[in-house]
Structures are given as C-alpha cells and as structure tokens.
Scaffold this motif. Structure first.
Motif, PDB file in Angstrom:
ATOM      1  N   ILE A 263       0.796  -1.233   0.000  1.00 37.84           N
ATOM      2  CA  ILE A 263       0.000   0.000   0.000  1.00 37.84           C
ATOM      3  C   ILE A 263       0.824   1.275   0.000  1.00 37.84           C
ATOM      4  O   ILE A 263       0.279   2.363   0.134  1.00 37.84           O
ATOM      5  CB  ILE A 263      -0.970   0.022   1.205  1.00 37.84           C
ATOM      6  CG1 ILE A 263      -0.195  -0.011   2.531  1.00 37.84           C
ATOM      7  CG2 ILE A 263      -1.963  -1.138   1.113  1.00 37.84           C
ATOM      8  CD1 ILE A 263      -1.084   0.274   3.740  1.00 37.84           C
ATOM      9  N   MET A 264       2.133   1.167  -0.172  1.00 33.75           N
ATOM     10  CA  MET A 264       2.959   2.383  -0.134  1.00 33.75           C
ATOM     11  C   MET A 264       2.557   3.382  -1.209  1.00 33.75           C
ATOM     12  O   MET A 264       2.825   4.576  -1.082  1.00 33.75           O
ATOM     13  CB  MET A 264       4.444   2.035  -0.306  1.00 33.75           C
ATOM     14  CG  MET A 264       5.041   1.320   0.879  1.00 33.75           C
ATOM     15  SD  MET A 264       6.746   0.794   0.589  1.00 33.75           S
ATOM     16  CE  MET A 264       7.603   2.362   0.599  1.00 33.75           C
ATOM     17  N   GLN A 265       1.954   2.881  -2.281  1.00 29.28           N
ATOM     18  CA  GLN A 265       1.528   3.773  -3.361  1.00 29.28           C
ATOM     19  C   GLN A 265       0.002   3.871  -3.431  1.00 29.28           C
ATOM     20  O   GLN A 265      -0.542   4.266  -4.461  1.00 29.28           O
ATOM     21  CB  GLN A 265       2.130   3.287  -4.681  1.00 29.28           C
ATOM     22  CG  GLN A 265       3.639   3.456  -4.715  1.00 29.28           C
ATOM     23  CD  GLN A 265       4.293   2.712  -5.849  1.00 29.28           C
ATOM     24  OE1 GLN A 265       4.895   1.653  -5.660  1.00 29.28           O
ATOM     25  NE2 GLN A 265       4.192   3.264  -7.042  1.00 29.28           N
ATOM     26  N   GLN A 266      -0.654   3.512  -2.337  1.00 30.19           N
ATOM     27  CA  GLN A 266      -2.121   3.615  -2.287  1.00 30.19           C
ATOM     28  C   GLN A 266      -2.499   4.513  -1.104  1.00 30.19           C
ATOM     29  O   GLN A 266      -2.721   4.029   0.010  1.00 30.19           O
ATOM     30  CB  GLN A 266      -2.741   2.244  -2.096  1.00 30.19           C
ATOM     31  CG  GLN A 266      -2.467   1.259  -3.226  1.00 30.19           C
ATOM     32  CD  GLN A 266      -3.342   0.028  -3.107  1.00 30.19           C
ATOM     33  OE1 GLN A 266      -4.545   0.083  -3.314  1.00 30.19           O
ATOM     34  NE2 GLN A 266      -2.737  -1.084  -2.756  1.00 30.19           N
TER      35      GLN A 266
END
Lengths: 287, 387
Positions: A263-266
């Motif tokens: 989820i680092m890019q969510q």
C-alpha cells in the motif's frame, strides 16, 4: 525577645526554603508490547481474524515514534529524549532491546496525566539520511515516493478470497498524489503541497504509474490519557501497547482483499491506517 | 652502644637504599613498549553507516592491512609451495570480478569453486564488498555472527581460518602454514610491524587478512556520483531506479537498499520464492532453527552485481537477465516465502521487456570501476621474500 525574633525568622526562612526549592526527580521506563485481541502477539501464527473477516498472521512489526512527551497534571509537557538527545525511538519485534525505552532521563516527581507522541515523523523531522546506521536506515522510504522513512512496516500474510495465503505489507509513510487525467481534463495540476524532487525530474513513469504530483505527510499525534505517578528517585514503569487489530477496525474497516499486498503507493489505503491509528495505542501502568 | 646504634643505623640505611635501587631496577627492566602500528583511517563514504563491524582485538592498522594484502594474494597460504598446490583467498576472490571467481574463470568453470581436495563448495562464492558494514552475519546463511556462542564462528578472522583448513577450499593445516611463512624472508618483519612480534601465529595471519578485507570499499559507482549530485543518470537508468524503489515496480529496495541504504543490501535473510521444497542443510533455518527460515538466504549486495554471477546461493542463474526474469515471472509460493514477496501469487512483479531493460540499466549503475581497479586492493607486484 530579640532572641525569640531571630529564632522565629530562621524557622520561617528554613520552612520557606524547603517548600519552594527542593524539587525531586524520578525516571520512567516504557515497555512496549504488541497485542491482538488483548493477547500477546504470536508471530507467524495464522490464528487471527480481523474485522473484515480476513484470517491473518503477523511476521514482524517495525515502527518509529517521535516527539514523545510526558504530560504533567498541570499540562506541562516533558520531552523524552534518547542518548543522542533526540526524541526518536525505533521499535522492532525482531530486536528485544528495542521494546524498552528507558533513557535514564530525570523528570520532576509528581502526578502525570498521560503521554503524547507522534506516530512516525512530522514533515520537518522526516528527512532522508538522518539515519545512516541499521536497523533505522533500513526503514528508508524511497525518494520518489516522498523520501524520509517508513513510519511503520507491519508484515504478514492473510488468506485471500481464493483461499490462498498471500503476503501483505501494511507500510505507512508519506503518501503520494498522482496525476489523474479525469480530474483535470488533462491539465497538470498541483495539490499545493508538492515537494519537488530534482533527481527525478527527468523521469518518465512506467505505464502502470502516473506521475507523482504531490506528497501527503501521513503522521499523526497519539494522546494517551492515563494518569501515572513518578516517585522521587524511583523509576515509573509504563506499558505502551499496540493493539494490532485496531489498525484494521478502530474507525474504518480495512480489508486485505480490497487493498492487496502493498500500500505504499495507495494513499486511500494508508488513509484508513491513519484514521484508525490514534485508537491503536494504550498506556497502562507497568507491572 | 653508640657504635652499635650507628652500625644498626647504617645497616638500615643501606637496606633502604637497596630497596630503592631494587624498585628502580624493576622499572628499568620493564620491556620496552612494543612497536605501535599506525591506525588505518577508513573513510566513511557519503550516506554510508558510521558503525563499523571491527572486533576490538583487531583494529585496522596500516601495517596490518599491508600484511593482510600480501597474505590474501600469496598462494602459499595453502601451506604448500608446489605450483599445482598454491591457493589463496585471491584464487576465488578476484578483484576485477568483484572479488568473486567470475563465470569465465579458467579453472572454476561457470564460477563454481572447488577446493584443493577437489570438493566443490556448498554454496557459490559471495563478493568481498563493504563487509566492514555487515553486522548481521557472514555467509549465505549468516552462520558467522558477532554474538555466536561458538567463539570460532563470529568474524571474518574465523572465516579465514575455516577457508585455510576446509577440504572444499585450501585444505591446509594452520601449523604448517604458519611455519612456512615463518621461514619466508620478509614476513616475520612485517608481522612484527603489524602485531609486535616476529613469531608468526596463525591467529595473526587471520587477523591481517581480515583487516585487509575490511578495507575493500565500493562507493564510487555511477549511482554514488548521482546520489552525491555529481552525475546524471540516463532516462533508462532513471526509469530503472524508480522501478527498483517502488512496490508497484520491481520492488527491490526493501531487501536491496537504495537512496537511504547505499550498501544495496540489508545483509538480512529472506526466502525469495525460488523453491517449494527446502532440503539444503545450510540455509538460514540451520542457524536459527525457525521453520519459517527454511529456504532463506542472505540478500547479497548488488554493487558490481553484473560481475557476480552465477547468481543465488546455488548459482542457478548464469546471467542478470535470468535473475530479472525470475523476479518477474517465476517466483514460487510456499509457507516460508517472505512477506516482502507480495507479488508471489502473480508469479512475480510482471515487468515488461522495456521495464526489464530499465531495471538492468539501473543495476549497471552500481558498477564501480574504481573499486575493481583500485591499486590498494590489487595483487602486489612482489611478495616480501621477493617471490
């Protein structure tokens, strides 16, 4: 009579001195513990079920708290600092010594109303390369995604809708605002909180990833109102608890099947963690 | 009576002088201070860790490092002098190949090493790069680590000792090795300069080699110059850098570092999804006893990785392209696969051909010519006995 006057004067003077200037001090020791459903975490055990109904296990948790303050009854805040005189503490389930924060620092003895800290780092504190030594340096957050450091890595696995055990990396840190053509009729826009990164200025993103337009600092403050006493020349033992299941339910339900393994890019997924986060922690008197 | 008194007084005075003289003599006979070697100043490169893994009883010295370099390259470290039986650290750790054998090694075909007994090493060779910053254990399974209960399995010094005696390496005898070097002109003097005694011990031999190995620093690749703001990457390299450090890209950074971890490794151990059956007796499980560590191995540094083939602990991949293909499409699920391999159910990170080319272009920026050609790390022109 004059003798009595002199004696009385000294008697008052000594009383006043004792009442006003003899301040006493004590210490605090935080013992960190990770719980799920009020039981001590068993790592790598696929025995938990979250509020979304996901069966899951946790392999490791690594996280930072900063700007830790003891709040006295009168509202005065006393900052807790490490040996480098920084209020930054790294906690790692794989490193037993990281589970105790005992700096040997002296605090005024007396009654306290609770503890405050920042989960992760505020914008000013979250600077890349502030840690060059492991294990803290291994927590770096990629510069393209905002830089600085992970606030937390919570790694584990869950049984997905297909019945397969799938890894999840519930990682919190700086979020990103991506270019969204549908919102702007194709025009580039700025969210007003963009931190430009010159190293990546020439970057053409892969097809799956639109350009980053801005960053969101996802840190939050935790306030734990729990009275405790620091006794003179004594060490007050406190337990700082992380109720892991609360990351996935305190305010909003987090479903691993919806957000997947990473989820680092969510930002929308991290946003749930941030909203749930303040209710994840508890302070208790130590045993 | 007076005479007697003076006599006794004289005796006492004489005895006192004797005592004083004796005590002075005791100080005089103290051995002179041993030769004090010159501290070796290891420069910490930009953004590198400041904490070094150097044992307290073997600090880096200029003289120790110089001696270690000779020993590292001297084929007589095997304890033998016949040209067919020479072997040293440098037989397998070749500077121009990132201190690895290299896939084109003239003796060790494909980069697979065997010792003087003919026995092949259990795992392929790891590079000797930036090891002074490794505090998590040496070797593919990290069986040599600082607080190991076994005092003979802690440090690089212990690995040197094992390398000299192991059948799959030099297959030597430490007593014979030290006796041989004691007989070689020039070496005893170097040992005196480094350790204060010209009586060679194998312990000091291992210490010297370990000192030299700790000075092998790679920190001037193109990526270092880019991170220092001295050089720009190409478009393809930049794309690869972003892919390398994003979860939706190639997702290499959690184990292999990046901007915040220029070692390009965590030195930690992961099951990266190569297999589904784990029967290697020397995996990480062998060290920790944790069943979840079956099939886990060290994530090696990616510095100069294009020279480090064959890849993985067993050398199953000959080229970088094969490695990138594996992480894209062939990652296998098991109970033990590390949670960081979150793409596992899709078989990998699913890079397109152009993305693979970009990742490879970025990894190539970790190639450090200065390290590979640094004269301080190279084979000496002559050994101390002019051989």
């Amino acid at each position: 009579m004059p003798i009595m006057t002199v004696l009385l004067f000294f008697a008052f003077a000594s009383c006043q001195k004792r009442n006003t200037t003899e301040e006493s001090f004590g210490e605090t020791a935080f013992h960190i513990n990770h719980l799920i459903d009020n039981e001590e975490l068993k790592t790598d055990a696929l025995i938990y079920t979250n509020a979304a109904g996901n069966r899951y296990m946790v392999t490791e948790i690594q996280w930072f708290i900063t700007n830790v303050r003891l709040v006295a009854e009168d509202g005065t805040e006393h900052i807790v600092s490490n040996q480098d005189e920084e209020s930054v503490f790294y906690i790692d389930t794989d490193i037993p010594e990281s589970m105790t924060i005992n700096t040997g620092q002296k605090f005024p003895a007396g009654e306290y109303a609770g503890v405050k800290f920042t989960f992760g780092f505020d914008k000013a504190e979250n600077q890349s390369h502030r840690f060059v030594n492991p294990p803290q340096s291994y927590m770096f957050w990629p510069i393209y995604l905002g830089g600085g450091y992970h606030y937390m890595k919570l790694n584990g696995k869950w049984i997905n809708q297909q019945g397969k055990t799938e890894p999840f990396n519930f990682h919190l840190g700086i979020g990103q605002e991506y270019y969204d053509e549908s919102k702007t009729n194709g025009a580039l826009y700025n969210f007003g909180r963009s931190d430009s990164y010159e190293h990546c200025s020439g970057y053409q993103p892969p097809s799956v990833l639109p350009p980053v337009m801005g960053f969101i600092h996802n840190y939050f403050t935790v306030e734990l109102n729990h009275p405790f006493t620091i006794g003179q020349d004594q060490t007050s033992s406190l337990e700082l608890l992380m109720h892991i299941e609360q990351w996935f339910k305190a305010k909003r339900i987090y479903d691993h099947d919806e957000w997947g393994g990473a989820i680092m890019q969510q930002q929308d997924a991290m946003e749930i963690g941030i909203q749930n986060g303040p209710m994840v922690f508890e302070l208790r008197n130590g045993k | 009576m007076k005479l007697t008194y003076k006599f006794v007084q004289g005796i006492l005075l004489g005895f006192l002088l004797f005592l004083v003289a004796c005590s002075d003599k005791t100080e005089i006979v103290d051995p002179p201070p041993a030769y004090t070697p010159t501290p070796y100043e290891l420069e910490i490169p930009y953004a590198f860790p400041t904490k070094l893994n150097i044992p307290g009883d073997n600090p880096l010295t200029v003289e120790g490092v110089e001696l270690g370099r000779y020993l590292f390259y001297d084929g007589r470290l095997s304890g033998r002098t016949h040209p067919d039986s020479l072997m040293s650290c440098s037989s397998c750790h070749i500077q121009e190949n990132n201190f690895e054998p290299g896939v084109d090694h003239p003796v060790f075909e494909g980069g697979f090493v065997h010792g003087l007994s003919g026995q092949q090493t259990h795992h392929v060779v790891l590079p000797l790069v930036n090891l002074v910053w490794n505090s998590s254990g040496y070797g593919w399974n990290g069986s040599f680590y600082n607080n190991n209960e076994n005092p003979n399995q802690r440090q690089i010094e212990d690995i040197v000792t094992l390398s000299v005696i192991a059948p799959d390496e030099m297959y030597g005898d430490t007593s014979r090795v030290k006796a041989l070097f004691q007989s070689l002109d020039g070496y005893p003097e170097l040992f005196y300069k480094a350790f204060g005694s010209d009586q060679i011990t194998f312990k000091n031999m291992a210490r010297a080699i370990a000192q030299f190995v700790r000075t092998l620093v790679s920190a001037d690749a193109k990526i270092d110059r880019y991170l220092r703001g001295e050089e720009q990457l190409t478009q393809s390299e930049l794309n690869g850098f972003i892919l390398f450090t994003t979860e939706e890209g190639a997702d290499c950074f959690h184990c292999h570092g990046g901007f915040g971890n220029p070692l390009f490794t965590t030195h930690l151990f992961y099951n990266n999804g190569k297999d589904t059956i784990f029967d290697d007796p020397l995996d990480r499980f062998a060290v920790t006893g944790d069943p979840m560590h079956k099939g886990a191995y060290k994530a090696p540094t990616l510095r100069n990785i294009s020279l480090s083939g064959p890849y993985m602990h067993d050398g199953r991949f000959a080229t970088l392209d094969e490695v990138i293909d594996f992480y894209s499409h062939d990652v296998k699920w098991s109970d033990q696969v590390d949670p960081l391999m979150h793409h596992v159910l899709r078989g990998g990170v699913q890079l397109t051909p152009s993305e693979k080319a970009d990742v490879k272009a970025f990894i190539t920026t970790l190639h450090d010519e200065k390290f590979l050609n640094n004269p301080a790390y190279s084979r000496p022109e002559k050994f101390p006995d002019q051989n």
